[in-house]
Design a protein around this motif. Structure first.
Motif, PDB file in Angstrom:
ATOM      1  N   PRO A 183       0.814  -1.215   0.000  1.00 44.24           N
ATOM      2  CA  PRO A 183       0.000   0.000   0.000  1.00 44.24           C
ATOM      3  C   PRO A 183       0.847   1.264   0.000  1.00 44.24           C
ATOM      4  O   PRO A 183       1.982   1.273   0.485  1.00 44.24           O
ATOM      5  N   ARG A 184       0.304   2.319  -0.547  1.00 48.97           N
ATOM      6  CA  ARG A 184       1.006   3.596  -0.568  1.00 48.97           C
ATOM      7  C   ARG A 184       1.031   4.178   0.846  1.00 48.97           C
ATOM      8  O   ARG A 184       0.029   4.141   1.558  1.00 48.97           O
ATOM      9  N   ARG A 185       2.165   4.696   1.237  1.00 53.16           N
ATOM     10  CA  ARG A 185       2.320   5.299   2.560  1.00 53.16           C
ATOM     11  C   ARG A 185       2.917   6.702   2.430  1.00 53.16           C
ATOM     12  O   ARG A 185       3.735   6.958   1.536  1.00 53.16           O
ATOM     13  N   VAL A 186       2.544   7.574   3.356  1.00 49.91           N
ATOM     14  CA  VAL A 186       3.035   8.953   3.355  1.00 49.91           C
ATOM     15  C   VAL A 186       3.774   9.208   4.670  1.00 49.91           C
ATOM     16  O   VAL A 186       3.157   9.272   5.730  1.00 49.91           O
ATOM     17  N   PRO A 187       5.108   9.331   4.635  1.00 46.49           N
ATOM     18  CA  PRO A 187       5.878   9.563   5.866  1.00 46.49           C
ATOM     19  C   PRO A 187       5.560  10.927   6.475  1.00 46.49           C
ATOM     20  O   PRO A 187       5.148  11.865   5.758  1.00 46.49           O
ATOM     21  N   PRO A 188       5.739  11.083   7.786  1.00 47.23           N
ATOM     22  CA  PRO A 188       5.545  12.395   8.415  1.00 47.23           C
ATOM     23  C   PRO A 188       6.508  13.421   7.828  1.00 47.23           C
ATOM     24  O   PRO A 188       7.651  13.101   7.487  1.00 47.23           O
ATOM     25  N   ALA A 189       6.044  14.650   7.707  1.00 45.62           N
ATOM     26  CA  ALA A 189       6.873  15.704   7.114  1.00 45.62           C
ATOM     27  C   ALA A 189       7.908  16.243   8.085  1.00 45.62           C
ATOM     28  O   ALA A 189       8.901  16.852   7.682  1.00 45.62           O
ATOM     29  N   ARG A 190       7.722  16.019   9.372  1.00 40.80           N
ATOM     30  CA  ARG A 190       8.629  16.569  10.381  1.00 40.80           C
ATOM     31  C   ARG A 190      10.004  15.947  10.291  1.00 40.80           C
ATOM     32  O   ARG A 190      10.125  14.719  10.171  1.00 40.80           O
ATOM     33  N   SER A 191      11.045  16.725  10.335  1.00 46.44           N
ATOM     34  CA  SER A 191      12.409  16.213  10.263  1.00 46.44           C
ATOM     35  C   SER A 191      12.837  15.629  11.606  1.00 46.44           C
ATOM     36  O   SER A 191      12.266  15.956  12.649  1.00 46.44           O
ATOM     37  N   GLY A 192      13.836  14.765  11.565  1.00 50.85           N
ATOM     38  CA  GLY A 192      14.383  14.202  12.799  1.00 50.85           C
ATOM     39  C   GLY A 192      13.662  12.982  13.317  1.00 50.85           C
ATOM     40  O   GLY A 192      14.036  12.442  14.364  1.00 50.85           O
ATOM     41  N   LEU A 193      12.643  12.503  12.605  1.00 46.92           N
ATOM     42  CA  LEU A 193      11.903  11.332  13.060  1.00 46.92           C
ATOM     43  C   LEU A 193      12.475  10.050  12.465  1.00 46.92           C
ATOM     44  O   LEU A 193      12.972  10.042  11.340  1.00 46.92           O
ATOM     45  N   VAL A 194      12.371   8.965  13.221  1.00 43.00           N
ATOM     46  CA  VAL A 194      12.640   7.611  12.725  1.00 43.00           C
ATOM     47  C   VAL A 194      11.290   6.930  12.611  1.00 43.00           C
ATOM     48  O   VAL A 194      10.601   6.753  13.617  1.00 43.00           O
ATOM     49  N   GLY A 254      21.005   8.943  21.897  1.00 43.32           N
ATOM     50  CA  GLY A 254      20.304  10.171  22.235  1.00 43.32           C
ATOM     51  C   GLY A 254      18.894  10.272  21.686  1.00 43.32           C
ATOM     52  O   GLY A 254      18.215  11.280  21.905  1.00 43.32           O
ATOM     53  N   SER A 255      18.429   9.249  20.992  1.00 32.35           N
ATOM     54  CA  SER A 255      17.076   9.285  20.427  1.00 32.35           C
ATOM     55  C   SER A 255      16.022   9.130  21.520  1.00 32.35           C
ATOM     56  O   SER A 255      16.242   8.460  22.538  1.00 32.35           O
ATOM     57  N   ARG A 285      15.103  11.589  16.669  1.00 32.19           N
ATOM     58  CA  ARG A 285      16.561  11.637  16.772  1.00 32.19           C
ATOM     59  C   ARG A 285      17.006  12.973  17.388  1.00 32.19           C
ATOM     60  O   ARG A 285      16.319  13.983  17.287  1.00 32.19           O
ATOM     61  N   LYS A 286      18.174  12.934  18.005  1.00 37.18           N
ATOM     62  CA  LYS A 286      18.802  14.164  18.477  1.00 37.18           C
ATOM     63  C   LYS A 286      19.541  14.748  17.285  1.00 37.18           C
ATOM     64  O   LYS A 286      20.666  14.362  16.965  1.00 37.18           O
ATOM     65  N   VAL A 287      18.878  15.651  16.579  1.00 34.34           N
ATOM     66  CA  VAL A 287      19.425  16.189  15.325  1.00 34.34           C
ATOM     67  C   VAL A 287      20.676  16.994  15.590  1.00 34.34           C
ATOM     68  O   VAL A 287      20.723  17.845  16.494  1.00 34.34           O
TER      69      VAL A 287
END
Length: 232
Positions: free
Chosen positions: A64-75, A207-208, A228-230
């Motif tokens: 299925p098609r998935r859309v990742p979160p737009a926020r940076s620093g996420l795993v 540090g995550s 993540r700790k960017v």
């Protein structure tokens, strides 16, 4: 459409209800269609059962098609399934990383879950290491150490290391990894598949901050596992 034609009915049902299928499933589905044609000549009930089994096989290989979160620093989660373990553990030794414990989040996939794996971060694929092993039940703690696995080392754009590991299970006998070392990773993109029933481990950068709990269900490519700790 007449219910007496199980093949046509199965095809129509698949088109209307199933998302796109991963290419690795095509040989199985084509084999199921061929078997359905043979069995239908012998017995209509057998043909109908084979047609339904073929649809179930196509469902297993759905992508299925998935859309990742737009926020940076996420795993994000690498797989659909159930968070079975959150613990400290050393990454697979075949990657050549220091044997220092890192936070590991394990997601167990049942045969009913989507079985494609997705990249948890964007960055560079630095190393891929396959190791043969046992086929213990994937929900056991020691499956991470003893079972057949394929490990991928990713380096994020800000230089952090993250490891994602495909682990074969009791029924799973085939790990598919469709990326190569040196490729650019895009978060949420499909990179592999495990057949049938399995586990995926993600080793977080130091540090995550973990954002999920044991027993929580994840959606591959969408559910944030950790922040993540960017690096600045």
């Amino acid at each position: 459409m007449s219910a007496s034609n199980p093949i046509a009915h199965a095809v129509k049902l698949a088109r209307e209800t199933l998302p796109p299928m991963h290419p690795a499933g095509r040989p199985f589905v084509l084999g199921g269609i061929a078997g359905t044609l043979v069995l239908r000549r012998l017995s209509k009930p057998l043909g109908a059962a084979a047609a339904l089994a073929t649809v179930a096989t196509a469902a297993f290989f759905r992508e299925p098609r998935r859309v990742p979160p737009a926020r940076s620093g996420l795993v994000v989660a690498a797989a659909d399934g159930l968070v079975s373990l959150i613990e400290e553990a050393a990454p697979p030794p075949e990657l050549g990383l220091p044997a220092e414990p890192r936070t590991r989040i394990s997601v167990f996939l049942s045969v009913f879950d989507v079985h494609v794996q997705r990249l948890p971060v964007s960055g560079l694929i630095e190393r891929i290491a396959y190791r043969p092993g046992k086929f213990l039940s994937a929900d056991l703690d020691k499956a991470s150490e003893d079972n057949e696995r394929n490990s991928v080392l990713l380096r994020t754009e800000d230089g952090q290391e993250l490891v994602v590991v495909q682990i074969a299970g009791l029924v799973a006998r085939r790990i598919v990894c469709q990326v190569s070392e040196g490729e650019k990773a895009e978060v949420g993109a499909t990179y592999g598949l495990i057949r049938f029933g399995s586990r995926v481990d993600v080793y977080l950068p130091p540090g995550s901050r973990v954002l999920v709990s044991k027993g929580q269900r994840t959606i591959g490519g969408e559910t944030p596992l950790a922040e993540r700790k960017v690096q600045s």
